[in-house]
Design a protein around this motif. Structure first.
Motif, PDB file in Angstrom:
ATOM      1  N   HIS A  51      15.189 -11.918  15.571  1.00  0.00           N
ATOM      2  CA  HIS A  51      16.217 -11.085  16.454  1.00  0.00           C
ATOM      3  C   HIS A  51      17.474 -10.789  15.388  1.00  0.00           C
ATOM      4  CE1 HIS A  51      14.343 -11.522  20.182  1.00  0.00           C
ATOM      5  NE2 HIS A  51      14.372 -12.921  20.063  1.00  0.00           N
ATOM      6  N   ILE A  52      17.681 -11.835  14.700  1.00  0.00           N
ATOM      7  CA  ILE A  52      19.064 -11.551  14.014  1.00  0.00           C
ATOM      8  C   ILE A  52      18.819 -10.399  12.849  1.00  0.00           C
ATOM      9  CG2 ILE A  52      20.147 -13.777  14.372  1.00  0.00           C
ATOM     10  CD1 ILE A  52      19.454 -14.278  11.272  1.00  0.00           C
ATOM     11  N   ALA A  53      17.595 -10.407  12.220  1.00  0.00           N
ATOM     12  CA  ALA A  53      17.197  -9.628  11.061  1.00  0.00           C
ATOM     13  C   ALA A  53      17.599  -8.107  11.479  1.00  0.00           C
ATOM     14  CB  ALA A  53      15.679  -9.694  10.683  1.00  0.00           C
ATOM     15  N   ASP A  54      17.747  -7.532  10.183  1.00  0.00           N
ATOM     16  CA  ASP A  54      18.257  -6.073  10.354  1.00  0.00           C
ATOM     17  C   ASP A  54      16.586  -5.306  10.171  1.00  0.00           C
ATOM     18  OD1 ASP A  54      18.595  -3.408  10.202  1.00  0.00           O
ATOM     19  OD2 ASP A  54      19.767  -3.524   8.096  1.00  0.00           O
ATOM     20  N   GLU A  55      16.021  -5.470  11.206  1.00  0.00           N
ATOM     21  CA  GLU A  55      14.666  -4.971  11.492  1.00  0.00           C
ATOM     22  C   GLU A  55      14.478  -3.797  12.303  1.00  0.00           C
ATOM     23  OE1 GLU A  55      10.277  -6.999  11.903  1.00  0.00           O
ATOM     24  OE2 GLU A  55      12.123  -8.226  12.078  1.00  0.00           O
ATOM     25  N   PRO A  56      14.378  -2.680  11.752  1.00  0.00           N
ATOM     26  CA  PRO A  56      14.451  -1.275  12.569  1.00  0.00           C
ATOM     27  C   PRO A  56      13.062  -0.963  13.299  1.00  0.00           C
ATOM     28  CG  PRO A  56      14.164  -0.767  10.543  1.00  0.00           C
ATOM     29  CD  PRO A  56      14.376  -2.112  10.364  1.00  0.00           C
ATOM     30  N   ASN A  57      11.873  -1.752  12.847  1.00  0.00           N
ATOM     31  CA  ASN A  57      10.598  -1.718  13.695  1.00  0.00           C
ATOM     32  C   ASN A  57      10.362  -2.727  14.336  1.00  0.00           C
ATOM     33  OD1 ASN A  57      10.023   0.852  12.115  1.00  0.00           O
ATOM     34  ND2 ASN A  57       9.540  -0.415  10.287  1.00  0.00           N
ATOM     35  N   TYR A  58      11.088  -3.583  14.847  1.00  0.00           N
ATOM     36  CA  TYR A  58      10.974  -4.593  16.043  1.00  0.00           C
ATOM     37  C   TYR A  58      11.070  -4.203  17.264  1.00  0.00           C
ATOM     38  CZ  TYR A  58      11.158  -9.244  18.173  1.00  0.00           C
ATOM     39  OH  TYR A  58      11.060 -10.411  19.007  1.00  0.00           O
ATOM     40  N   GLY A  59       9.941  -3.522  17.775  1.00  0.00           N
ATOM     41  CA  GLY A  59      10.088  -2.840  19.093  1.00  0.00           C
ATOM     42  C   GLY A  59      11.014  -1.570  19.146  1.00  0.00           C
ATOM     43  N   GLY A  60      10.825  -0.893  19.979  1.00  0.00           N
ATOM     44  CA  GLY A  60      11.596   0.470  20.307  1.00  0.00           C
ATOM     45  C   GLY A  60      13.089   0.388  19.859  1.00  0.00           C
ATOM     46  N   GLY A  61      13.595   0.741  18.806  1.00  0.00           N
ATOM     47  CA  GLY A  61      15.048   1.031  18.687  1.00  0.00           C
ATOM     48  C   GLY A  61      15.555  -0.390  17.870  1.00  0.00           C
ATOM     49  N   GLY A  62      14.396  -1.309  17.512  1.00  0.00           N
ATOM     50  CA  GLY A  62      14.646  -2.175  16.349  1.00  0.00           C
ATOM     51  C   GLY A  62      15.207  -3.620  17.126  1.00  0.00           C
ATOM     52  N   PRO A  86      13.777  -7.559   2.003  1.00  0.00           N
ATOM     53  CA  PRO A  86      14.983  -8.406   1.536  1.00  0.00           C
ATOM     54  C   PRO A  86      16.208  -7.795   2.078  1.00  0.00           C
ATOM     55  CG  PRO A  86      14.288  -6.776  -0.106  1.00  0.00           C
ATOM     56  CD  PRO A  86      13.227  -6.699   0.954  1.00  0.00           C
ATOM     57  N   ALA A  87      16.281  -6.850   2.998  1.00  0.00           N
ATOM     58  CA  ALA A  87      17.180  -6.267   3.839  1.00  0.00           C
ATOM     59  C   ALA A  87      17.433  -7.065   4.969  1.00  0.00           C
ATOM     60  CB  ALA A  87      17.126  -4.808   4.162  1.00  0.00           C
ATOM     61  N   PHE A  88      16.377  -8.090   5.311  1.00  0.00           N
ATOM     62  CA  PHE A  88      16.306  -8.544   6.471  1.00  0.00           C
ATOM     63  C   PHE A  88      17.872  -9.637   6.800  1.00  0.00           C
ATOM     64  CE2 PHE A  88      11.417  -8.952   7.557  1.00  0.00           C
ATOM     65  CZ  PHE A  88      11.420  -7.539   8.054  1.00  0.00           C
ATOM     66  N   TYR A  89      17.979 -10.440   5.657  1.00  0.00           N
ATOM     67  CA  TYR A  89      18.787 -11.476   5.709  1.00  0.00           C
ATOM     68  C   TYR A  89      19.752 -11.497   4.259  1.00  0.00           C
ATOM     69  CZ  TYR A  89      15.073 -12.980   8.430  1.00  0.00           C
ATOM     70  OH  TYR A  89      14.079 -13.115   9.382  1.00  0.00           O
ATOM     71  N   GLU A  90      21.151 -11.494   4.516  1.00  0.00           N
ATOM     72  CA  GLU A  90      21.934 -11.253   3.253  1.00  0.00           C
ATOM     73  C   GLU A  90      21.732 -12.748   2.698  1.00  0.00           C
ATOM     74  OE1 GLU A  90      26.631 -10.725   2.018  1.00  0.00           O
ATOM     75  OE2 GLU A  90      25.858 -10.105   3.858  1.00  0.00           O
ATOM     76  N   TYR A  91      21.582 -13.648   3.283  1.00  0.00           N
ATOM     77  CA  TYR A  91      21.446 -15.152   2.696  1.00  0.00           C
ATOM     78  C   TYR A  91      20.203 -15.817   3.407  1.00  0.00           C
ATOM     79  CZ  TYR A  91      26.043 -15.190   0.852  1.00  0.00           C
ATOM     80  OH  TYR A  91      27.487 -14.686   0.059  1.00  0.00           O
ATOM     81  N   ILE A  92      19.561 -16.597   2.472  1.00  0.00           N
ATOM     82  CA  ILE A  92      18.551 -17.343   3.115  1.00  0.00           C
ATOM     83  C   ILE A  92      18.766 -18.759   2.716  1.00  0.00           C
ATOM     84  CG2 ILE A  92      16.004 -18.065   2.553  1.00  0.00           C
ATOM     85  CD1 ILE A  92      15.447 -15.258   2.049  1.00  0.00           C
ATOM     86  N   ILE A  93      18.477 -19.693   3.607  1.00  0.00           N
ATOM     87  CA  ILE A  93      18.535 -21.325   3.386  1.00  0.00           C
ATOM     88  C   ILE A  93      17.176 -21.670   3.705  1.00  0.00           C
ATOM     89  CG2 ILE A  93      19.569 -23.569   4.595  1.00  0.00           C
ATOM     90  CD1 ILE A  93      22.251 -22.028   5.108  1.00  0.00           C
ATOM     91  N   TYR A  94      16.827 -22.435   2.529  1.00  0.00           N
ATOM     92  CA  TYR A  94      15.399 -22.967   2.642  1.00  0.00           C
ATOM     93  C   TYR A  94      15.289 -24.515   2.717  1.00  0.00           C
ATOM     94  CZ  TYR A  94      10.728 -24.035   0.644  1.00  0.00           C
ATOM     95  OH  TYR A  94       9.475 -24.606   0.415  1.00  0.00           O
ATOM     96  N   PHE A  95      14.386 -24.824   3.410  1.00  0.00           N
ATOM     97  CA  PHE A  95      13.881 -26.557   3.436  1.00  0.00           C
ATOM     98  C   PHE A  95      12.595 -26.527   3.140  1.00  0.00           C
ATOM     99  CE2 PHE A  95      17.825 -26.218   6.368  1.00  0.00           C
ATOM    100  CZ  PHE A  95      18.255 -27.304   5.781  1.00  0.00           C
ATOM    101  N   ASP A  96      12.065 -27.258   1.953  1.00  0.00           N
ATOM    102  CA  ASP A  96      10.792 -27.409   1.758  1.00  0.00           C
ATOM    103  C   ASP A  96      10.011 -28.222   2.953  1.00  0.00           C
ATOM    104  OD1 ASP A  96       8.606 -26.833  -0.406  1.00  0.00           O
ATOM    105  OD2 ASP A  96       8.531 -29.187  -0.369  1.00  0.00           O
ATOM    106  N   THR A  97      10.540 -29.205   3.441  1.00  0.00           N
ATOM    107  CA  THR A  97      10.062 -30.166   4.487  1.00  0.00           C
ATOM    108  C   THR A  97      10.996 -30.117   5.681  1.00  0.00           C
ATOM    109  OG1 THR A  97       8.703 -31.149   2.781  1.00  0.00           O
ATOM    110  CG2 THR A  97       8.967 -32.171   5.039  1.00  0.00           C
ATOM    111  N   THR A  98      10.398 -29.948   7.036  1.00  0.00           N
ATOM    112  CA  THR A  98      11.127 -30.120   8.146  1.00  0.00           C
ATOM    113  C   THR A  98      10.885 -31.099   8.927  1.00  0.00           C
ATOM    114  OG1 THR A  98      10.102 -28.438   9.366  1.00  0.00           O
ATOM    115  CG2 THR A  98      11.943 -27.877   7.759  1.00  0.00           C
TER     116      THR A  98
END
Length: 448
Positions: free
Chosen positions: A311-322, A430-442
């Motif tokens: 939902h937060i990603a800058d994703e123009p093809n996620y459903g009609g209208g993005g 890479p346009a989806f997110y300006e930053y990424i926070i990563y966890f190897d294990t959750t």
């Protein structure tokens, strides 16, 4: 629920293989041999990442200072690649606290029901932390937010507000539009309290809105549904025509809020009537509109926005209208930014999916390594198990640009899991997110 609350559409993986690996026979003591290209991806990743403490609630202000360039954004969106990961939730708690204490943010907007959140926010405003858990259990529609982690956040917000003036208090709001459980009654109560002369006709419309929404407008033809929407618009026009009289016995803010609730009633109706039709992605469209509306309603106070990565990603093809994020980016340009959250393995809370059937809600576990052709796999081979990264920094390197061009994938799950991780990969941009926070294990979120 939407696709991320109930199901996850399987994504077709690209056939391009960027990486190769050898895994020894001992599953718990894997030896992974990377090819030259993958080694280069990992090496440059290690150069650009910022290590973080394993427990997000222990992140210091110094650790989070890399987020200071975002301080003047109107909306900072925080994602999650599952709806049931404790570390993602705790991260967002800690980041919001950082922006509140250091950069004067006041509003936390959730991918949660507009009306239910107003009821919970009433307790947050009064500093009534002792009421939070029961309100969450009785008012929240989605199990995804009924967790100890979200409760801890709301309790912190409530306690913070106890010593603050009205203009300095934190606000908890919802931008989602999937239910009319509370909205018609809220408008009805407002019009009754203000002794609106058109109360009787309004009441008839609001009763229809609640009952028809519960049945997903199944009995309505398109013509009947459009006539119903016209009634909602007529009621909104009536409220606007009587604005001065209504404000005189309430307040301008109350009036503005209840006109918006009436608009949300219409949003929910459209989302429910056109469910399953993604020609226009109404839900993301309206969540974006509601987020911008709250920014205006709270006099430009900056917002942290909580929702799924998709939902937060800058994703123009996620459903009609993005996606919601794409619409916010179009509207706000540089005033909107995103932080996506990724992981490789571990546990999370999700509904068990078997074919088209959705079964019990339980802790799910992934022990296997991510797919080799994924950004998650590359991150799992880095030196740090928890880190932050500015996505554009990877684009300084030719090997990363090649990986993006050759359809490197990302792993994300919604609220349901079919125990087949390969179904949850799709092309990463890479346009989806300006930053990424990563966890190897959750670890899994803890349900109330």
């Amino acid at each position: 629920m939407d696709r991320f609350f109930l199901s996850q559409t399987p994504w077709v993986s690209c056939s391009i293989i960027l990486l190769s690996l050898f895994i020894s026979s001992c599953k718990d003591d894997e030896e992974i041999i990377l090819d030259t290209q993958t080694k280069a991806l990992v090496e440059t990743l290690d150069q650009e990442l910022k290590p973080l403490t394993i427990n997000p609630l222990d992140w210091s202000d110094e650790e989070l200072s890399f987020l200071d360039p975002l301080a003047n954004k109107k909306i900072i969106a925080l994602g999650e690649s599952t709806h049931g990961t404790a570390e993602f939730f705790d991260s967002k708690h800690r980041i919001f606290k950082y922006f509140v204490e250091n950069h004067d943010f006041k509003v936390f907007a959730f991918e949660a029901d507009f009306g239910e959140s107003l009821l919970i926010n009433d307790a947050v405003q009064r500093g009534a932390s002792n009421e939070i858990e029961e309100l969450m259990k009785s008012k929240m529609h989605f199990w995804t937010w009924r967790t100890e982690e979200v409760k801890n956040l709301l309790v912190w917000m409530s306690n913070y507000n106890q010593s603050k003036s009205e203009e300095d208090k934190l606000q908890y709001v919802g931008v989602d539009c999937q239910f009319n459980t509370f909205h018609p009654g809220m408008v009805r109560s407002y019009l009754n309290k203000t002794d609106a002369t058109f109360f009787a006709s309004a009441d008839e419309i609001l009763i229809e809105a609640k009952s028809a929404s519960e049945g997903y407008f199944a009995a309505y033809s398109l013509e009947q549904f459009e006539t119903y929407l016209e009634k909602i618009d007529e009621l909104k026009a009536l409220m606007t025509n009587y604005k001065e009289e209504l404000i005189e016995v309430s307040s301008e803010r109350e009036f503005k809020l209840h006109v918006r609730i009436l608009e949300v009633i219409k949003q929910v109706s459209i989302v429910r009537y056109y469910r399953g039709d993604y020609t226009i992605n109404y839900r993301d469209k309206y969540m974006a509109e509601n987020t911008v509306w709250f920014n205006d309603y709270f006099d430009g106070n900056k917002i942290v926005l909580w929702a799924h990565n998709r939902h937060i990603a800058d994703e123009p093809n996620y459903g009609g209208g993005g996606s919601m994020g794409h619409r916010l980016k179009q509207d706000l340009t540089t005033d909107y930014t995103t932080i996506g959250f990724l992981f490789s393995r571990g546990s999370f809370t999700a509904v068990t999916q078997r074919g088209d059937q959705f079964r019990e809600l339980q802790t799910q576990t992934i022990n296997a390594n991510p797919k080799t052709n994924s950004i998650n796999f590359v991150m799992s081979q880095g030196k740090q198990s928890v880190f932050a990264l500015k996505t554009i920094d990877l684009q300084k390197y030719g090997e990363w640009n090649d990986a993006f061009a050759n359809s490197i994938e990302i792993f994300e799950i919604g609220a349901a899991f079919n125990n087949n991780p390969s179904d949850y990969y799709f092309k990463f941009d890479p346009a989806f997110y300006e930053y990424i926070i990563y966890f190897d294990t959750t670890t899994a979120s803890v349900l109330l």
